[in-house]
Design a protein around this motif. Structure first.
Motif, PDB file in Angstrom:
ATOM      1  N   ILE A 190       4.786   0.532   9.415  1.00 33.72           N
ATOM      2  CA  ILE A 190       4.660   0.497   7.946  1.00 33.72           C
ATOM      3  C   ILE A 190       3.237   0.128   7.503  1.00 33.72           C
ATOM      4  O   ILE A 190       2.593   0.907   6.798  1.00 33.72           O
ATOM      5  N   PRO A 191       2.685  -1.029   7.939  1.00 37.72           N
ATOM      6  CA  PRO A 191       1.309  -1.303   7.493  1.00 37.72           C
ATOM      7  C   PRO A 191       0.297  -0.272   7.974  1.00 37.72           C
ATOM      8  O   PRO A 191      -0.682   0.008   7.280  1.00 37.72           O
ATOM      9  N   MET A 192       0.542   0.319   9.175  1.00 42.19           N
ATOM     10  CA  MET A 192      -0.449   1.264   9.692  1.00 42.19           C
ATOM     11  C   MET A 192      -0.517   2.533   8.839  1.00 42.19           C
ATOM     12  O   MET A 192      -1.597   3.006   8.484  1.00 42.19           O
ATOM     13  N   PHE A 193       0.652   3.103   8.507  1.00 40.90           N
ATOM     14  CA  PHE A 193       0.614   4.309   7.678  1.00 40.90           C
ATOM     15  C   PHE A 193       0.184   3.978   6.242  1.00 40.90           C
ATOM     16  O   PHE A 193      -0.440   4.800   5.572  1.00 40.90           O
ATOM     17  N   LEU A 194       0.507   2.771   5.785  1.00 39.86           N
ATOM     18  CA  LEU A 194       0.031   2.370   4.452  1.00 39.86           C
ATOM     19  C   LEU A 194      -1.496   2.301   4.438  1.00 39.86           C
ATOM     20  O   LEU A 194      -2.143   2.718   3.480  1.00 39.86           O
ATOM     21  N   LEU A 195      -2.057   1.789   5.533  1.00 39.15           N
ATOM     22  CA  LEU A 195      -3.519   1.679   5.618  1.00 39.15           C
ATOM     23  C   LEU A 195      -4.165   3.058   5.695  1.00 39.15           C
ATOM     24  O   LEU A 195      -5.186   3.318   5.046  1.00 39.15           O
ATOM     25  N   MET A 196      -3.545   3.945   6.464  1.00 39.71           N
ATOM     26  CA  MET A 196      -4.072   5.317   6.545  1.00 39.71           C
ATOM     27  C   MET A 196      -4.094   5.938   5.146  1.00 39.71           C
ATOM     28  O   MET A 196      -5.100   6.522   4.722  1.00 39.71           O
ATOM     29  N   GLY A 197      -2.977   5.801   4.429  1.00 41.43           N
ATOM     30  CA  GLY A 197      -2.897   6.360   3.083  1.00 41.43           C
ATOM     31  C   GLY A 197      -3.935   5.757   2.155  1.00 41.43           C
ATOM     32  O   GLY A 197      -4.565   6.464   1.360  1.00 41.43           O
ATOM     33  N   ALA A 198      -4.137   4.443   2.285  1.00 38.99           N
ATOM     34  CA  ALA A 198      -5.101   3.761   1.401  1.00 38.99           C
ATOM     35  C   ALA A 198      -6.528   4.241   1.679  1.00 38.99           C
ATOM     36  O   ALA A 198      -7.297   4.489   0.746  1.00 38.99           O
ATOM     37  N   PHE A 199      -6.877   4.392   2.961  1.00 46.93           N
ATOM     38  CA  PHE A 199      -8.232   4.875   3.298  1.00 46.93           C
ATOM     39  C   PHE A 199      -8.460   6.292   2.778  1.00 46.93           C
ATOM     40  O   PHE A 199      -9.502   6.608   2.217  1.00 46.93           O
ATOM     41  N   VAL A 200      -7.452   7.159   3.007  1.00 46.41           N
ATOM     42  CA  VAL A 200      -7.613   8.558   2.579  1.00 46.41           C
ATOM     43  C   VAL A 200      -7.695   8.635   1.050  1.00 46.41           C
ATOM     44  O   VAL A 200      -8.521   9.372   0.501  1.00 46.41           O
ATOM     45  N   SER A 201      -6.847   7.851   0.371  1.00 47.87           N
ATOM     46  CA  SER A 201      -6.883   7.858  -1.100  1.00 47.87           C
ATOM     47  C   SER A 201      -8.241   7.399  -1.605  1.00 47.87           C
ATOM     48  O   SER A 201      -8.811   7.991  -2.522  1.00 47.87           O
ATOM     49  N   ALA A 202      -8.749   6.323  -0.986  1.00 45.64           N
ATOM     50  CA  ALA A 202     -10.033   5.781  -1.433  1.00 45.64           C
ATOM     51  C   ALA A 202     -11.183   6.744  -1.165  1.00 45.64           C
ATOM     52  O   ALA A 202     -12.236   6.662  -1.796  1.00 45.64           O
TER      53      ALA A 202
END
Lengths: 432, 165
Positions: A65-77
Motif C-alpha cells: 500500500i505505501p509503495m504504490f501510494l508513493l509511486m502514484g505521488a511521485f508520478v503525479s508530482a
C-alpha cells in the motif's frame, strides 16, 4: 447477554461511533475489543490489541500500500496529468466530444498510475475542466465525465481498494491487480462510447476541437512515454512473476523517483510532498486495517459471518439473487460512507457468503470494487462529485449529478456484462 | 508546536523513502548481480512498522483519518465542534490503550531475544522506535483535544479531501 445480542449491540455502537465522526478504524477496533472482552475476557482482548497492531504494521505484504501510494505521488508530482491530457487531445481532440474522450483516456492513464479515484477527479478538475469549458462544453457534461473518469482509479492496477480487499480476504494481490486490467479497459471503452453517443444525439452539446498534426502527436507521445513504460514494466513484472506486489510497488516508486529526477520534473519540494502524501494516506489506511482485524476477532466469536451466510443462502433467491441483494446493499451503503470504509467493514461478513455460493473470490473483488466505485458518483454523497465541487466552485451539485447520470447507466450496464461474462476479469489471472 | 508536528511527519515520510529504496535496491541487486541485501526483507517490514506508527501520530493530529462525515457536514459549527471533541476524545482513549498494550509487545520481543533472519539483529529496538511513534500519537491527540476544546481557532479547518480510494 447472548452472542447474538452482543453482536447486534456491537453493530449499533459501531455505526453510532462512525456517524459521530470517530475514525472508522478506531471505531471498529474499539467495538471489536469491547465485544471480545465481554465474550472472551479483558486480558485476551487487550493482548490482541498489541499483537495485531504490531503484526499488521510489520507485515511485508502490507507494504504494497505505501509503495504504490508513493509511486502514484511521485508520478503525479511529475506533472504527468497535464501531459497525458495533452497527448490524448492531440489524437482525438478533433472528434465530436473529443475533449471528453481525451479526458476519459487521460483519467484512465493517470488513475492507473496513481491508484486513487479521488486524486484523479481532483487533478482533472483543474486540468481538463477549463479546457472543455473553453470549447463551450456544458458544465454538466464537463464535470460528469471527470467524475466518472476518476472512478477508473479503483479498477485499473495498481488499485489501493483492490489491494485492501486482497489483504482482508487473503487473496493474491497480484492476481487481483491483473484481474482489474480488462474490466478497467472495458470501463474506459464504454465511457468513450458514452461520450461518442452523447455527441451523436446532441451534436451542438459537444463541439469539435482543433485537429493536430503528426508532429504535435509525436511531441505529445514523447512527453508521456516514461510513465507509460514504468507502468508497463511494473504491471508486466507482476504479471510475469518477476516481482511480488510489494516489490512491484517499491520498484514503481523507485522508478518514478529516478525518472522524475532525471527528467527534471521532481524538485526537492515535490519529493518531500510526495513522501508526506504517501505517509498520510498509508497511515489512514493502516489504521482502518488494524481496526478491521480487531473487529474480525469479535465477528469470529459471535459467528456473525456464518449466521449471515446461513440467512442469505436460506432466502431461496438463488446465487445471482443473493449477489444482486449484496450489490443493492453496497449501493445503499454508498450513500453513507466511502469505498474504503465500506470494503473494510463489510467484506469480512459478506466474503464467506460469496465463497459459499461458489463465486470466484478474485472476480468478486472486481465486482465489488466496481460497485462501491459507483458510490463515488451516485447521489446523494458521491465523493468524486464533492471533490470536483471543491475545485470547480461555480457549478452546483445538481449540475454535476446530472452530468454523471449517463455514466452511472454505463456503469450498471458494465456490471451486468461482467456478471454475465466473468472471464473478462478472470482470463488474465488464469494465464499467470 | 507546528514545527514539532511537521518534524514528526517528516520522520515518517523519510522512513517511507527508506523502505522504497530498500525494496528497489534489493530487486535490482537480485536481478542484475544475483546479490541480496542482508536482512533486506526484515529491514523493510520493521521500517514499515516505524513509518506507520509515526504516520498515525501525524494523521491523528491533522484529523485526516478515514471518517464518515455525513452527520458532521449536515450540522452547524457548534455541533460540528462538539462532534469533533467527542471523536477526538474517543481517538485519544483508543490510542492510549493501544500504546499501553504495544509496550507489552516490545517487552515480550526484548525478553524473547527475537532477531532478524540473516544478521540476527534484535527486533526490539525497531519495535521500540515504532512504539515511540504511538506515544507521540497519544501526546499529539491530547494536544488536539485540548485545542479543540479551548482554542479551536488554532487548528483551522480539517482537510476535507482524503484521497484514499
Amino acid at each position: 447477554m447472548s452472542p447474538d445480542t452482543v453482536a447486534i449491540l456491537g453493530f449499533v455502537a459501531l455505526f453510532a461511533l462512525m456517524l459521530l465522526r470517530v475514525p472508522v478504524g478506531m471505531a471498529m477496533g474499539l467495538v471489536g475489543v469491547v465485544g471480545y472482552s465481554y465474550l472472551v475476557g479483558g486480558g485476551p482482548a487487550l493482548k490482541q490489541v498489541g499483537l495485531t497492531s504490531m503484526r499488521t504494521v510489520t507485515d511485508y505484504n502490507f507494504g504494497v500500500i505505501p509503495m504504490f501510494l508513493l509511486m502514484g505521488a511521485f508520478v503525479s508530482a511529475s506533472g504527468v496529468s497535464r501531459e497525458l491530457f495533452r497527448a490524448a487531445n492531440t489524437v482525438v481532440g478533433h472528434l465530436r466530444g473529443g475533449l471528453g474522450i481525451a479526458t476519459v483516456v487521460a483519467c484512465g492513464g493517470f488513475a492507473a498510475i496513481s491508484g486513487s479515484s479521488v486524486a484523479t477527479a481532483a487533478t482533472f478538475s483543474s486540468v481538463a475542466y477549463p479546457e472543455m469549458r473553453r470549447y463551450g462544453y456544458p458544465q454538466s457534461f464537463a464535470t460528469g465525465v471527470i467524475a466518472a473518469g476518476g472512478t477508473l482509479g479503483a479498477m485499473l492496477p495498481p488499485s489501493t481498494v483492490l489491494a485492501v480487499y486482497g489483504l482482508i480476504t487473503q487473496q493474491d494481490i497480484g492476481r487481483l491487480f491483473i484481474a482489474g486490467v480488462l474490466p478497467g479497459i472495458l470501463a474506459m471503452a464504454m465511457y468513450v462510447a458514452t461520450v461518442a453517443l452523447i455527441g451523436v444525439l446532441r451534436p451542438s452539446f459537444l463541439p469539435r476541437g482543433e485537429a493536430s498534426g503528426w508532429r504535435e502527436m509525436l511531441l505529445g507521445l514523447r512527453d508521456v512515454w516514461a510513465p507509460l513504460v514504468l507502468f508497463i514494466f511494473v504491471i508486466g513484472g507482476l504479471y510475469g512473476g518477476l516481482f511480488t506486489p510489494t516489490e512491484a510497488g517499491g520498484v514503481g516508486a523507485g522508478g518514478a523517483f529516478v525518472l522524475g529526477v532525471l527528467r527534471g520534473r521532481l524538485s526537492r519540494a515535490d519529493i518531500r510532498g510526495s513522501l508526506l502524501q504517501a505517509t498520510r494516506t498509508a497511515a489512514a489506511v493502516f489504521t482502518v486495517l488494524i481496526g478491521a482485524l480487531l473487529f474480525g476477532y469479535f465477528l469470529t466469536v459471535t459467528e456473525v459471518p456464518q449466521k449471515v451466510t446461513l440467512f442469505l443462502t436460506g432466502l431461496g433467491l438463488g446465487r445471482y439473487g443473493v449477489l444482486a441483494l449484496i450489490m443493492v446493499m453496497y449501493l445503499a451503503l454508498g450513500c453513507l460512507m466511502d469505498a474504503m470504509a465500506m470494503i473494510i467493514l463489510t467484506v469480512p461478513i459478506i466474503f464467506p457468503v460469496v465463497t459459499q455460493l461458489g463465486f470466484d473470490p478474485v472476480w468478486f473483488g472486481v465486482i465489488i470494487v466496481m460497485t462501491v466505485e459507483l458510490g463515488l458518483i451516485h447521489p446523494p454523497v458521491g465523493m468524486n462529485v464533492f471533490v470536483i465541487k471543491s475545485v470547480v466552485r461555480d457549478v452546483s451539485f445538481a449540475t454535476i449529478f446530472l452530468g454523471v447520470l449517463p455514466f452511472v447507466a454505463t456503469d450498471i450496464l458494465r456490471l451486468v456484462i461482467l456478471i454475465a461474462i466473468p472471464e473478462i476479469a478472470l482470463y488474465l489471472p488464469s494465464r499467470m | 508546536m507546528d514545527r514539532f508536528i511537521d518534524a514528526i511527519e517528516m520522520v515518517a515520510a523519510i522512513f517511507v523513502g527508506i523502505v522504497a529504496a530498500d525494496i528497489f535496491v534489493s530487486v535490482l541487486l537480485r536481478y542484475f548481480f544475483s546479490l541480496a541485501i542482508p536482512d533486506g526483507y526484515d529491514f523493510g517490514r520493521l521500517l514499515l512498522g516505524i513509518l506507520i506508527f509515526w504516520g498515525i501520530a501525524a494523521t491523528s493530529y491533522r484529523g485526516t483519518h478515514i471518517t464518515v462525515d455525513l452527520v458532521w457536514s449536515a450540522v452547524g459549527p457548534r455541533l460540528q465542534r462538539a462532534i469533533d471533541v467527542f471523536a477526538t476524545s474517543v481517538l485519544l482513549f483508543v490510542v492510549t490503550v493501544q500504546t499501553y498494550t504495544l509496550f507489552d509487545k516490545v517487552r515480550d520481543t526484548y525478553e524473547a531475544h527475537v532477531g532478524t533472519f540473516d544478521l540476527n539483529l534484535p527486533n526490539w529496538p525497531f519495535f521500540a522506535v515504532a512504539w515511540a511513534g504511538d506515544v507521540s500519537a497519544v501526546l499529539l491527540i491530547a494536544i488536539r483535544t485540548y485545542r479543540l476544546i479551548f482554542h479551536p481557532e488554532s487548528l483551522g479547518r480539517a482537510v476535507v479531501v482524503k484521497p484514499v480510494e
